[in-house]
Design an enzyme around this catalytic site. Structure first.
Site, PDB file in Angstrom:
ATOM      1  N   TYR B 156       7.440   8.652 -16.914  1.00  6.89           N
ATOM      2  CA  TYR B 156       8.719   9.155 -16.456  1.00  6.89           C
ATOM      3  C   TYR B 156       8.921  10.631 -16.857  1.00  6.89           C
ATOM      4  CZ  TYR B 156      13.664   9.186 -15.295  1.00  6.89           C
ATOM      5  OH  TYR B 156      14.892   9.510 -14.769  1.00  6.89           O
ATOM      6  N   GLU B 163       8.573  17.365 -11.320  1.00  2.00           N
ATOM      7  CA  GLU B 163       9.647  17.638 -10.354  1.00  2.00           C
ATOM      8  C   GLU B 163      10.323  18.974 -10.661  1.00  2.00           C
ATOM      9  OE1 GLU B 163      12.255  14.172 -10.366  1.00  2.00           O
ATOM     10  OE2 GLU B 163      10.509  12.859 -10.181  1.00  2.00           O
TER      11      GLU B 163
END
Lengths: 303, 232
Positions: B156, B163
């Site tokens: 994660y 991102e």
């Protein structure tokens, strides 16, 4: 008889013992006793469970009804600081009532250019907006009866930022100096306006009907049914017609203004109200064995 | 007291169950293809270790399709097929869809960002969809449950880092060419500026990331606690 109280988070550790309860004492009596021992946790802030993983016990149930016997343990949960529904409703509606007119009345400070004469649809939209939120505040003050007295204080900030944010977002575009009037002209404006006005009246009628359903001072629940007012006949089709009317009213507003942010607001409102409506619909069906079968939650014949 | 998370026999399959098994299997296969394409890209890669041009392009069609298809998961929750928080699911899917359609599609990003998040997404999704498909039929094996609630600890943060790098490296191009923007006046009476929007998204990661990470940690505690494991 006496009951042991443990915290939901640490179920093994008994935090206090409540004495002097009878088998016909209610959960509300338990809460009152607990509030005497721990004044910080006033009644509306408390929640009790019989099993830390099960649902909360409701106030009006007696210990006998819940099969709670002497020396059993109840699990306490702190719901956090509480605030009255009325106050939250007031502030969340008061914001839009003030914010929207700022964009309408003082464009020179917001867009840098004065607008000599607003388009007719822009004036109508401002009228609809103010009417809606004014109606909401009056309903909160004089009509609504709440079955739960309070909600967590954080809701005040969450709900207000939702309503205030959308008010600014929509007002910015509808009152914009470069606002484009609807493609289909007056026909579109007046169709949207008619839908809006019709549904506001419907929404108001439902709020009145719901309020009359509950005798004042009680939290007793009854099956809502259509009354003499034709707007309430929608109860024959859905469990939460107030939401159906509300969504349709905002659809009318979006159609009238042809403004995408207004449609976003309609959609967001619809999703939230659909979730609430489905929840309430299920509750009605669980609570009343004779609940009318053919009803849907919010959209007739669909949801 | 503790209830079993799932009875470990074959359940009576309903139409939604069958549909969800099919959907999750399809997604599993899709994300295996995406991971495979990315590995193939890495195997053939000859450049330096600073920029990775064309990593997204090597799997663009499948990534766009399967990630966009995931919008159905919000619909599944709203239809009551799946019990979960519709809002959290929507936010998770939305952030990825924004990365794909506002960054990767219009801007040729050459930073390491896409490589990081495409690998992190695909491994996570393969495990997640495989787990969902299996759990619709019967209780999945402990190893799969463990992977489902453990790999996120590393993947994660890697995904989020990727991102953020992707957004940062695309911002100058987006600003320069004012890509994907809409200006007043227009018949929608709305304006949209991709640059401002993405800056807001970046700020959104600050409260968003810890919240979702803590949510996953709680889920891990719930599903992998010793008490639950004994009943498996």
């Amino acid at each position: 008889m006496q009951l042991k109280i443990a915290h939901q988070r640490a179920p093994e550790k008994v935090i206090c013992t409540l004495t002097g309860l009878e088998s016909d004492s209610t959960i509300l009596n338990v809460k009152n006793l607990y509030a005497i021992q721990k004044p910080k946790y006033y009644v509306s802030r408390q929640q009790f469970k019989f099993d830390p993983k099960e649902k909360a016990l409701s106030d009006n149930k007696t210990l006998a009804e819940l099969n709670i016997t002497d020396n059993d343990t109840l699990y306490f949960k702190d719901l956090g600081p509480q605030i009255g529904w009325g106050i939250v409703f007031f502030w969340e509606y008061f914001g839009p009532l003030c914010i929207y007119p700022l964009f309408f009345l003082f464009p020179q400070y917001i867009y840098g250019t004065p607008i000599p004469k607003h388009d007719c649809v822009v004036e109508l939209a401002a009228g609809c907006w103010i009417f809606h939120y004014f109606k909401r505040i009056l309903e909160t003050l004089f009509i609504h009866k709440f079955s739960h007295g309070t909600m967590p204080i954080m809701n005040l900030f969450k709900n207000s930022s939702y309503y205030w944010g959308f008010a600014a977002f929509i007002a910015y575009y509808v009152n914009h100096p470069q606002y484009t009037p609807p493609n289909f002209g007056e026909a579109q404006v007046y169709t949207g306006l008619a839908i809006f006005v019709f549904c506001e009246l419907g929404n108001f009628s439902i709020h009145v009907a719901l309020s009359n359903l509950r005798a004042s001072g009680t939290t007793e629940r009854r099956i809502p049914i259509p009354t003499l007012n034709p707007f309430t006949w929608l109860f024959g089709l859905v469990s939460c017609p107030n939401y159906s009317y509300e969504v349709a009213a905002w659809f009318g507003f979006s159609l009238m203004t042809q403004c995408l942010p207004a449609l976003f607001f309609t959609l967001a409102g619809f999703l939230q109200m659909a979730i609430w409506a489905i929840g309430k619909h299920k509750n009605y069906r669980r609570e009343f064995k004779d609940y009318p079968r053919g009803r849907y939650a919010i959209i007739p014949f669909l949801v | 007291m503790a209830r079993r998370p799932d009875e470990s026999h074959l359940k009576e399959a309903s139409i939604p169950d069958l549909y969800l098994i099919l959907y999750n299997c399809l997604q599993t296969v899709g994300w295996i293809a995406i991971l495979f394409n990315t590995c193939l890209y890495l195997a053939m890669y000859q450049g330096d270790w600073k920029s990775f041009p064309g990593v997204y392009e090597s799997t663009a069609t499948s990534l766009n399709f399967f990630q966009t298809l995931a919008v159905l998961e919000v619909v599944h929750i709203m239809l009551g097929f799946v019990k979960s928080n519709a809002f959290l699911t929507f936010m998770q899917i939305l952030s990825r869809i924004i990365i794909i359609w506002l960054i990767l599609v219009p801007v040729p990003v050459t930073s390491v960002g896409p490589l990081l998040h495409i690998i992190a997404w695909s491994i996570t999704e393969i495990i997640r969809y495989f787990y969902y498909a299996w759990s619709r039929a019967e209780s999945p094996p402990y190893a799969l449950l463990w992977l489902r609630y453990t790999t996120f600890i590393v993947l994660y943060p890697i995904g989020v880092l990727g991102e953020i790098i992707s957004i940062f490296s695309a911002l100058p191009t987006i600003k320069e060419h004012s890509l994907t923007s809409l200006q007043m006046p227009n018949i929608l009476n709305w304006s949209f500026d991709s640059y401002t929007f993405l800056v807001l998204i970046l700020i959104g990661y600050i409260p968003g990331f810890p919240q979702l990470y803590m949510h996953m940690i709680k889920q891990r505690r719930k599903y992998l606690s010793p008490e639950k494991v004994k009943t498996q």
